[in-house]
Write a protein that holds these residues in place. Structure first.
Motif, PDB file in Angstrom:
ATOM      1  N   ASP A 103       0.808  -1.221   0.000  1.00 59.88           N
ATOM      2  CA  ASP A 103       0.000   0.000   0.000  1.00 59.88           C
ATOM      3  C   ASP A 103       0.842   1.273   0.000  1.00 59.88           C
ATOM      4  O   ASP A 103       0.307   2.372   0.029  1.00 59.88           O
ATOM      5  N   SER A 124       1.815   4.782  -4.411  1.00 57.27           N
ATOM      6  CA  SER A 124       0.877   5.890  -4.225  1.00 57.27           C
ATOM      7  C   SER A 124       0.330   6.490  -5.508  1.00 57.27           C
ATOM      8  O   SER A 124      -0.294   7.545  -5.466  1.00 57.27           O
ATOM      9  N   MET A 178       0.540   1.347  -9.443  1.00 59.35           N
ATOM     10  CA  MET A 178      -0.310   0.260  -8.974  1.00 59.35           C
ATOM     11  C   MET A 178      -0.734  -0.645 -10.125  1.00 59.35           C
ATOM     12  O   MET A 178      -0.811  -1.867  -9.973  1.00 59.35           O
TER      13      MET A 178
END
Length: 441
Positions: free
Chosen positions: A375, A378, A383
């Protein structure tokens, strides 16, 4: 970690990298235990000056902020930053820097070819904390005779970055574009609706930037020839161009449907003036452009961009090229105290709690080191690449194994001539093959 993986394809490296990020990494606990004290430790009791000469224009401001933070914690260390990249030739600038007698303490190398070129100037970084935390396989291209000569910047990938709003207005579902033929159909649809979409062209193809064409674009079509292994490319005496026809198709597609003239179109114009302002629907670039797009329009960057795969007909058409873009090197000609201060700064940047936040939140990097959580990624492009790697939808970077200057000065320069109509494609391929063979004699 094992550093012997010369035979490991970079694809496997990336899969391991991202699976490590997902699991939280087995060594992260040890790293975390040392972080608090490390970030407050003075690197030296004697004043030291570090000159950094680096290529990544996208992180210039964020890197300067990191340097300012580090100098506050380490008042005996003064760090000067100089950035040369984007439309400038970093390799040529680095050579000029060294020839001027003003040698930097920290600079960048690209992989095995650069290590061979710069080896007399490269300090062994095996004793750094960052080297010990580097994800397995990411150091293969900078390891020789058991010594590590570079620390990876990050993991990066590229494809065709697209504007979601434009695609939506054109009635195109990006998730359906998983082949070259599907891409061609989408491009033709976008071109037919240019006026109602308010775009100048489908693409902004920056053929002036020989690193975009001669390195990144060519890598997509040469990677399968070398099994995605940078060391196979580095050790190859010849290049066959098995996917030359597919490469020509991709160049022709981008060139035909691009803002013209492509031979003089540069990176800044492509990313900032055309794509960032909605004047084109797609660009060939990677997740490194996110900070620039975010600085132009945060809402656009966060919500309205995505990345299509980079199709190679006959190989993989639904995947992304991913790898380590560049490495940090330390100048072995500098005094011992300067080399130590340089290593301490790089360790702080990648292994301290404060440095990790900067790397992921300000640099927008996908980390190439253990001790980071999934996670921490950012931005949407990072991603998307993270997910693609976890699904096996990647192939490796081999362009750092090209002969010295071949990718940009031979292939990239010839592609520039080809797109403006002054060089035949078959002559381009023949010249590239011959130049590769000549350089490896």
């Amino acid at each position: 970690m094992s550093r012997s993986g010369k035979g490991i394809a970079l694809l496997l490296v990336l899969l391991m990298a991202f699976s490590v990020l997902i699991s939280g990494c087995g060594s992260s606990g040890k790293t975390a235990q040392n972080n608090t004290s490390q970030s407050n430790t003075k690197t030296t009791s004697q004043p030291v000056t570090l000159d950094i000469f680096q290529f990544k224009v996208e992180i210039k401001d964020a890197l300067q902020n990191a340097i300012n933070t580090y100098m506050k914690e380490n008042p005996n260390v003064k760090i000067n930053l100089e950035t040369v990249g984007g439309g400038q030739d970093y390799g040529a600038a680095l050579k000029a820097k060294f020839n001027s007698g003003s040698e930097p303490a920290i600079f960048n190398v690209g992989g095995p070819q650069d290590v061979a070129t710069w080896k007399p100037k490269l300090a062994d970084l095996s004793d750094t904390k960052a080297a010990k935390e580097a994800i397995n396989g990411t150091l293969t291209g900078v390891t020789q005779d058991g010594k590590i000569y570079g620390l990876p910047f990050d993991l990066e990938g590229y494809g065709l970055i697209y504007n979601k709003q434009i695609f939506n207005k054109a009635g195109i579902d990006p998730s359906s574009i998983k082949t070259f033929d599907a891409l061609v159909n989408a491009v033709k649809t976008l071109d037919s609706k240019k006026k109602e979409l308010g775009i100048e062209a489908v693409f902004a193809f920056p053929a002036k930037e020989t690193w975009v064409t001669g390195l990144h674009l060519s890598n997509a079509f040469l990677s399968p020839e070398f099994d995605g292994d940078v060391m196979k490319a580095f050790n190859a005496k010849t290049v066959e161009f098995k996917y030359a026809d597919a490469m020509k198709q991709m160049i022709d597609l981008q060139n035909k449907y691009s803002v013209q003239p492509t031979a003089s179109l540069d990176y800044s114009t492509q990313v900032e003036k055309l794509f960032g302002t909605g004047k084109v629907a797609m660009i060939q670039q990677g997740n490194w452009v996110y900070p620039t797009l975010e600085s132009l329009d945060k809402n656009f960057a966060e919500n309205d961009i995505g990345m299509l795969p980079y199709p190679v007909p006959g190989y993989k058409e639904d995947s992304y090229p991913e790898g380590v873009p560049m490495y940090w090197a330390v100048n072995s000609n500098k005094p011992a105290e300067v080399q130590k201060a340089a290593k301490d700064f790089l360790d702080w940047l990648y292994t301290s709690d404060e440095g990790k936040k900067i790397v992921t939140q300000q640099f927008k990097f996908v980390p190439a080191y253990n001790g980071y959580s999934a996670d921490s990624i950012s931005d949407p492009l990072g991603m998307q690449l993270f997910v693609a790697a976890s699904q096996g939808k990647t192939y490796g970077w081999v362009f750092m194994g090209y002969p010295n200057n071949w990718g940009q000065n031979v292939l990239g320069a010839d592609i520039q001539l080809y797109v403006n109509g002054s060089l035949d494609w078959n002559k381009l391929i023949d010249h590239a093959k011959q130049a590769w063979a000549d350089s490896r004699k």
